[in-house]
Design an enzyme around this catalytic site. Sequence first.
Site, PDB file in Angstrom:
ATOM      1  N   GLY A   1       5.408   3.035   0.060  1.00 30.78           N
ATOM      2  CA  GLY A   1       6.094   3.840  -0.961  1.00 30.78           C
ATOM      3  C   GLY A   1       5.237   3.880  -2.215  1.00 30.78           C
TER       4      GLY A   1
ATOM      5  CB  SER B   1      -0.900   0.008   1.239  1.00 34.36           C
ATOM      6  OG  SER B   1      -0.112   0.302   2.376  1.00 34.36           O
ATOM      7  CE  LYS B   2      -1.154   6.354  -3.307  1.00 37.25           C
ATOM      8  NZ  LYS B   2      -0.261   5.817  -4.326  1.00 37.25           N
ATOM      9  NE  ARG B   3       0.448   0.462   5.873  1.00 43.34           N
ATOM     10  CZ  ARG B   3       1.099  -0.678   6.109  1.00 43.34           C
ATOM     11  NH1 ARG B   3       2.147  -0.702   6.878  1.00 43.34           N
ATOM     12  NH2 ARG B   3       0.670  -1.805   5.561  1.00 43.34           N
TER      13      ARG B   3
END
Length: 499
Positions: free
Chosen positions: A261, A257-259
């Site tokens: 990168g 996920s965005k977490r």
Amino acid sequence: MNAPKPVRVRFAPSPTGYLHVGGARTALFNWLYARSQKGTFILRIEDTDQERSTQESYQAILDGMNWLGMDWDEGPGRGGDFGPYLQSERLPIYREHLEKLATEGHAYRCFCSPEDLAAREKAVTDAGGQWEGYDGKCRDLDPAEASKLEAEGKPFAWRLRTPTDGSTFWYDIVVDKREFQNEVLVDRVIFKADGFPTYQFACVVDDHLMGITHVLRGDDHVSNTPFQILIYQALGWNLPKFGHMPMILGPDRKRLSKRHGATSVQEFQKQGIIPEAMMNYLALLGWSPGGNADEVMTREALIKKFSLKKVNSSPGAFDYDKLAHINSEQIKRKSPEERHALAAGVLAEHGWRMDPEWKIHNATDSDTYLARILKTLGNRFSSLITLPEQIGFFYTDDHWRDDEAWPSAVQGPENVQALTALADALEAELDMDQPQPAEAFENVTRALAGKLEIKAGALIHPSRVALTGQLRSAGIFEVMELVGLRRSLARLRRAASLS
Ligand code: GLU
């Protein structure tokens, strides 16, 4: 024995976001399979969710596919015998198949509103039960009653009447046999009250009508497959082969996920990843050429070596460092022309151009100039991200870095004297209006060192920092040649004046 049917595979994204690496990997495995089997790769846009589909996302998907170089044989912009390839343009086809199911009693009208369903779900869960998504309320509604409600204008959806006993199974190419008991498969909606088919229904109708032989997709769809198989069966159709690829996880083995990168193909593009590297890395996520084979592969090698049988059934973790490594290897292995084109793209982004006024020895046009610069860099050019820092000083005088190391390298009385003396000597000895070769700079510098009885390094070291803003660079006289006499002088004097 019949010859196997030519492979027809598809990537069927919903245009509701950017092209995520998970989607790109699904697309890639389909593409690699099609290309390796001399089959057909189809791009189908699943835009029946009117609320979530956007034109912007549709464009982002096409751009991402084009950037990665995954060309499709049939689909938007290419046409094909099985179009249209946008589901929103195929509504009459879905309706026709719905009517067939309805006439044969395989589909029924459901008048439960979302509020009714929510209330019943609450009642079931409040009582400690498990809500599976539907309780079959309208399944046995008298058809006459249903027609009456319809005539009254009550909104309704169509659901598939699924069997209540037995099981539904398939032999998955990746995850082996999967089996679901029919009693746990609820009668899902196949046509919504807004007149659009659901993903489940449109997907099956299209996969069949488009002659798809292998449905290769992410394993987040495993739970949809039994229901889709029931649709195939209700329509009296043969099943394609199914292959469900494991999800991509983050380095911590939680869903990517965005977490973690960047997750969209566009973001990686912005981060200087080149398409060949992205493709190479995505191919390795969940598949490996086996043995000690080189993992850095060209497109052609990937196609040649790809095998569906080698697709891993356990999830691969996204390794950003490995992607960066593959990226630099791919850049290094490119031909000088390709490297030139990549660097030219970076220059264009920065608006950097050679100015003939710089009077550079043996470089009167921008292309030759860049080629010469890249030659001085050699294999140290292995990233589009560090390239601006590596070559920016050739193009702009604004190359001073706010670094702790360089000011001390040009400051202090000795450095100031050295820089000034060298600038004076170059100005006195060399013709400002003529391009000067490296040897000319070298001769003047060495003669000056001799005259001042200092080591040449005492002149070279501060000059390097003055000219490049960096403590290390290609040979300083080559740098002077490529920066040109006029600009070299200005930079030496500017550095001398900083103390
Ligand atoms: N539109 C679906 C998705 O984007 C496609 C799933 C499939 O490949 O069947 O997830």
